[in-house]
Write an enzyme that holds these catalytic residues in place. Structure first.
Site, PDB file in Angstrom:
ATOM      1  N   CYS A 175      49.771  31.820  44.148  1.00 41.42           N
ATOM      2  CA  CYS A 175      49.001  30.576  44.030  1.00 41.42           C
ATOM      3  C   CYS A 175      49.934  29.368  43.948  1.00 41.42           C
ATOM      4  O   CYS A 175      50.947  29.420  43.248  1.00 41.42           O
ATOM      5  CB  CYS A 175      48.204  30.667  42.750  1.00 41.42           C
ATOM      6  SG  CYS A 175      47.486  29.105  42.319  1.00 41.42           S
TER       7      CYS A 175
HETATM    8  N1  LIG Z   1      41.629  31.644  41.849  1.00 39.63           N
HETATM    9  C1  LIG Z   1      42.270  30.623  42.302  1.00 39.63           C
HETATM   10  O1  LIG Z   1      42.982  29.936  41.578  1.00 39.63           O
HETATM   11  C2  LIG Z   1      42.175  30.217  43.719  1.00 39.63           C
HETATM   12  C3  LIG Z   1      41.712  31.079  44.650  1.00 39.63           C
HETATM   13  N2  LIG Z   1      41.671  30.746  45.968  1.00 39.63           N
HETATM   14  C4  LIG Z   1      41.149  31.726  46.930  1.00 39.63           C
HETATM   15  O2  LIG Z   1      41.262  31.216  48.237  1.00 39.63           O
HETATM   16  C5  LIG Z   1      40.137  31.576  49.025  1.00 39.63           C
HETATM   17  C6  LIG Z   1      39.581  30.372  49.709  1.00 39.63           C
HETATM   18  O3  LIG Z   1      38.875  29.644  48.764  1.00 39.63           O
HETATM   19  P1  LIG Z   1      37.986  28.394  49.116  1.00 39.63           P
HETATM   20  O4  LIG Z   1      38.838  27.384  49.800  1.00 39.63           O
HETATM   21  O5  LIG Z   1      37.283  27.970  47.891  1.00 39.63           O
HETATM   22  O6  LIG Z   1      36.903  28.991  50.097  1.00 39.63           O
HETATM   23  P2  LIG Z   1      36.135  28.359  51.294  1.00 39.63           P
HETATM   24  O7  LIG Z   1      37.082  28.035  52.369  1.00 39.63           O
HETATM   25  O8  LIG Z   1      35.012  29.276  51.576  1.00 39.63           O
HETATM   26  O9  LIG Z   1      35.603  26.948  50.724  1.00 39.63           O
HETATM   27  C7  LIG Z   1      34.725  26.751  49.674  1.00 39.63           C
HETATM   28  C8  LIG Z   1      33.810  25.528  49.913  1.00 39.63           C
HETATM   29  O10 LIG Z   1      33.915  24.640  48.799  1.00 39.63           O
HETATM   30  C9  LIG Z   1      34.363  23.350  49.248  1.00 39.63           C
HETATM   31  N3  LIG Z   1      35.289  22.761  48.266  1.00 39.63           N
HETATM   32  C10 LIG Z   1      35.195  21.576  47.657  1.00 39.63           C
HETATM   33  N4  LIG Z   1      36.206  21.391  46.794  1.00 39.63           N
HETATM   34  C11 LIG Z   1      36.970  22.463  46.875  1.00 39.63           C
HETATM   35  C12 LIG Z   1      38.167  22.853  46.266  1.00 39.63           C
HETATM   36  N5  LIG Z   1      38.806  22.089  45.389  1.00 39.63           N
HETATM   37  N6  LIG Z   1      38.695  24.024  46.587  1.00 39.63           N
HETATM   38  C13 LIG Z   1      38.080  24.826  47.510  1.00 39.63           C
HETATM   39  N7  LIG Z   1      36.926  24.497  48.108  1.00 39.63           N
HETATM   40  C14 LIG Z   1      36.382  23.330  47.804  1.00 39.63           C
HETATM   41  C15 LIG Z   1      35.007  23.617  50.594  1.00 39.63           C
HETATM   42  O11 LIG Z   1      34.916  22.506  51.448  1.00 39.63           O
HETATM   43  P3  LIG Z   1      36.247  21.929  52.154  1.00 39.63           P
HETATM   44  O12 LIG Z   1      37.029  23.111  52.659  1.00 39.63           O
HETATM   45  O13 LIG Z   1      35.721  21.069  53.226  1.00 39.63           O
HETATM   46  O14 LIG Z   1      36.937  21.201  51.067  1.00 39.63           O
HETATM   47  C16 LIG Z   1      34.158  24.742  51.139  1.00 39.63           C
HETATM   48  O15 LIG Z   1      32.963  24.274  51.675  1.00 39.63           O
HETATM   49  C17 LIG Z   1      39.181  32.320  48.100  1.00 39.63           C
HETATM   50  O16 LIG Z   1      39.329  33.683  48.316  1.00 39.63           O
HETATM   51  C18 LIG Z   1      39.659  31.961  46.707  1.00 39.63           C
HETATM   52  O17 LIG Z   1      39.474  33.000  45.779  1.00 39.63           O
HETATM   53  C19 LIG Z   1      42.083  29.531  46.398  1.00 39.63           C
HETATM   54  C20 LIG Z   1      42.587  28.618  45.521  1.00 39.63           C
HETATM   55  C21 LIG Z   1      42.619  28.854  44.087  1.00 39.63           C
HETATM   56  N1  LIG Z   2      45.534  29.336  44.032  1.00 37.99           N
HETATM   57  C1  LIG Z   2      45.390  30.445  44.747  1.00 37.99           C
HETATM   58  N2  LIG Z   2      44.992  31.564  44.099  1.00 37.99           N
HETATM   59  C2  LIG Z   2      44.818  32.637  44.847  1.00 37.99           C
HETATM   60  C3  LIG Z   2      45.045  32.640  46.227  1.00 37.99           C
HETATM   61  N3  LIG Z   2      44.757  33.859  46.693  1.00 37.99           N
HETATM   62  C4  LIG Z   2      44.363  34.579  45.623  1.00 37.99           C
HETATM   63  N4  LIG Z   2      44.406  33.849  44.514  1.00 37.99           N
HETATM   64  C5  LIG Z   2      44.094  34.260  43.155  1.00 37.99           C
HETATM   65  O1  LIG Z   2      45.179  35.027  42.631  1.00 37.99           O
HETATM   66  C6  LIG Z   2      44.644  36.207  42.007  1.00 37.99           C
HETATM   67  C7  LIG Z   2      45.676  37.312  41.919  1.00 37.99           C
HETATM   68  O2  LIG Z   2      46.702  36.917  41.055  1.00 37.99           O
HETATM   69  P1  LIG Z   2      47.981  37.817  40.686  1.00 37.99           P
HETATM   70  O3  LIG Z   2      48.741  36.986  39.723  1.00 37.99           O
HETATM   71  O4  LIG Z   2      47.457  39.069  40.061  1.00 37.99           O
HETATM   72  O5  LIG Z   2      48.745  38.096  41.929  1.00 37.99           O
HETATM   73  C8  LIG Z   2      43.456  36.524  42.884  1.00 37.99           C
HETATM   74  O6  LIG Z   2      42.545  37.410  42.290  1.00 37.99           O
HETATM   75  C9  LIG Z   2      42.860  35.131  43.109  1.00 37.99           C
HETATM   76  O7  LIG Z   2      42.046  34.710  42.069  1.00 37.99           O
HETATM   77  C10 LIG Z   2      45.497  31.468  46.849  1.00 37.99           C
HETATM   78  O8  LIG Z   2      45.763  31.408  48.063  1.00 37.99           O
HETATM   79  N5  LIG Z   2      45.658  30.389  46.060  1.00 37.99           N
END
Ligand SMILES: NC(=O)C1=CN([C@@H]2O[C@H](COP(=O)(O)OP(=O)(O)OC[C@H]3O[C@@H](n4cnc5c(N)ncnc54)[C@H](OP(=O)(O)O)[C@@H]3O)[C@@H](O)[C@H]2O)C=CC1
Ligand SMILES: Nc1nc2c(ncn2[C@@H]2O[C@H](COP(=O)(O)O)[C@@H](O)[C@H]2O)c(=O)[nH]1
Length: 327
Positions: A175
């Site tokens: 991340c």
């Molecule tokens: N656990 C974590 O810390 C994180 C996990 N991830 C992982 O990355 C993958 C992609 O995630 P995600 O981009 O949400 O999925 P998606 O690409 O499906 O987007 C989610 C939707 O929410 C909108 N959105 C608005 N604000 C945000 C924001 N701050 N972050 C993301 N979307 C937003 C996006 O619009 P638009 O794209 O136009 O903004 C989109 O329509 C997932 O599998 C997720 O678990 C990603 C980052 C952090």
């Molecule tokens: N900010 C982001 N978080 C992400 C992304 N892809 C996955 N994840 C999150 O990380 C955990 C796994 O964490 P780990 O420390 O055990 O390796 C996963 O379950 C998601 O919630 C990403 O691209 N950006």
């Protein structure tokens, strides 16, 4: 918020042992009406799980969540798993297509036992709306919603109908959210878990930042019912990430779901790619996790997982980045 700490800052304090052998300690957990061998679930990411691993885990009675990055395969996947008497546990996003997908499942009477809403910023109307949509059309599915990092978010998603919430914004190994946006629970994930668990009336999954098996026990202590893990599951023979060899050593690729490698474009990138050391078979890791957790239960002075919930702890130091680097 006072008392900010992370996994590496905490040590649990041993209590008098009540078992003759660690093998007496029971690591099973009941979650969503099913009992699983461990309170651990591999992350629903493309380099961590595929259909083969999902089936293997389900057959061996471990919880799994299939990722959502090959959406067209989900219907067959649910059908195949259920035909063989296994649980179907899938992920969805929040975009328009997912509404018709959920409706399609309901029309076909294909009801996954678990549906996880997998979004970076789970405290949003988009997630609340899809929770309501799933609960309307598939009321029997157990809905996990996330990811969130605050008690308000946990309460709102529970109120919308979520059966469990997933806590962790940015603590993951691949991340880079904390560097790219300045936001998240990276560096204080365990404290955020504690804070969220206090507000929760339903189970919580701690997601991200687990670096050692002891961190699983710490997650349980601070309120998690289940622990989602990516990096520790990335290096297995069976892991879907590519295997590469350098100087005679083998490594496996592990990339973020919001990385350029997953998205296929450089837009809103919040994840990176790394290589983790190849470490043998998935079964060996699951066995070691069970043994370590059994040992943790015995140190807690219990014979069951819940025993860990009540142990004392000390804060031993404080560090911000949990050993991670952006690139
Ligand atoms: N656990 C974590 O810390 C994180 C996990 N991830 C992982 O990355 C993958 C992609 O995630 P995600 O981009 O949400 O999925 P998606 O690409 O499906 O987007 C989610 C939707 O929410 C909108 N959105 C608005 N604000 C945000 C924001 N701050 N972050 C993301 N979307 C937003 C996006 O619009 P638009 O794209 O136009 O903004 C989109 O329509 C997932 O599998 C997720 O678990 C990603 C980052 C952090
Ligand atoms: N900010 C982001 N978080 C992400 C992304 N892809 C996955 N994840 C999150 O990380 C955990 C796994 O964490 P780990 O420390 O055990 O390796 C996963 O379950 C998601 O919630 C990403 O691209 N950006």
């Amino acid at each position: 918020m006072e008392n900010v700490f992370d996994y590496e800052d905490i040590q649990l304090i041993p209590a008098k042992c009540v078992v003759k052998s660690r093998s007496e300690c029971d690591t099973t957990v009941t979650f969503g009406g099913h009992t699983f061998n461990l309170p651990v679930v591999p992350a629903n990411m493309q380099t961590i799980i595929d259909e083969k691993i999902a089936r293997h885990l389900a057959e061996k009675n471990y919880f799994y969540i299939m990722h959502r990055f090959e959406p067209e395969t989900r219907i067959d996947f649910i059908r195949d798993m259920q035909k063989d008497g296994l649980i179907a546990s899938i992920s969805v996003g929040v975009k328009e297509d997912e509404y018709s997908f959920v409706k399609q499942l309901a029309d076909k009477q294909l009801i996954p036992e678990f549906i996880t809403i997998d979004i970076a910023h789970g405290h949003s109307e988009a997630v609340i709306n899809i929770i309501r949509h799933i609960k309307k059309h598939l009321p029997e599915s157990f809905v996990i919603a996330g990811n969130v990092g605050t008690p308000e978010a946990v309460r709102e998603l529970e109120h919308a109908g979520a059966d469990a919430t997933k806590v962790g914004i940015g603590p993951g190994k691949v991340c880079i959210t904390k560097m790219k946006t300045g936001f998240g629970t990276g560096g204080w994930q365990l404290a955020a878990l504690k804070w969220c668990a206090k507000a929760a009336s339903k189970p919580i999954i701690a997601d991200g930042g687990i670096r050692t098996h002891g961190d699983i026990a710490k997650s349980i202590r601070f309120g998690a019912s289940m622990v989602m893990i990516g990096s520790l599951f990335a290096g297995h023979e069976e892991s879907p990430g590519k295997t590469v060899e350098e100087d005679g050593k083998r490594y496996k690729e592990y990339f973020g779901s919001a990385s350029e490698f997953q998205k296929g474009e450089k837009k809103n990138v919040e994840g990176k790619k790394m290589y983790v050391e190849h470490k043998g078979s998935l079964n060996d890791t699951l066995t070691e996790m069970r043994q370590d957790l059994q040992s943790a239960i015995s140190y807690a002075g219990g014979a069951e997982l819940q025993g860990i919930r009540y142990v004392d702890y000390v804060v031993v130091k404080n560090s911000i980045f949990n050993g991670d680097q952006a690139y």
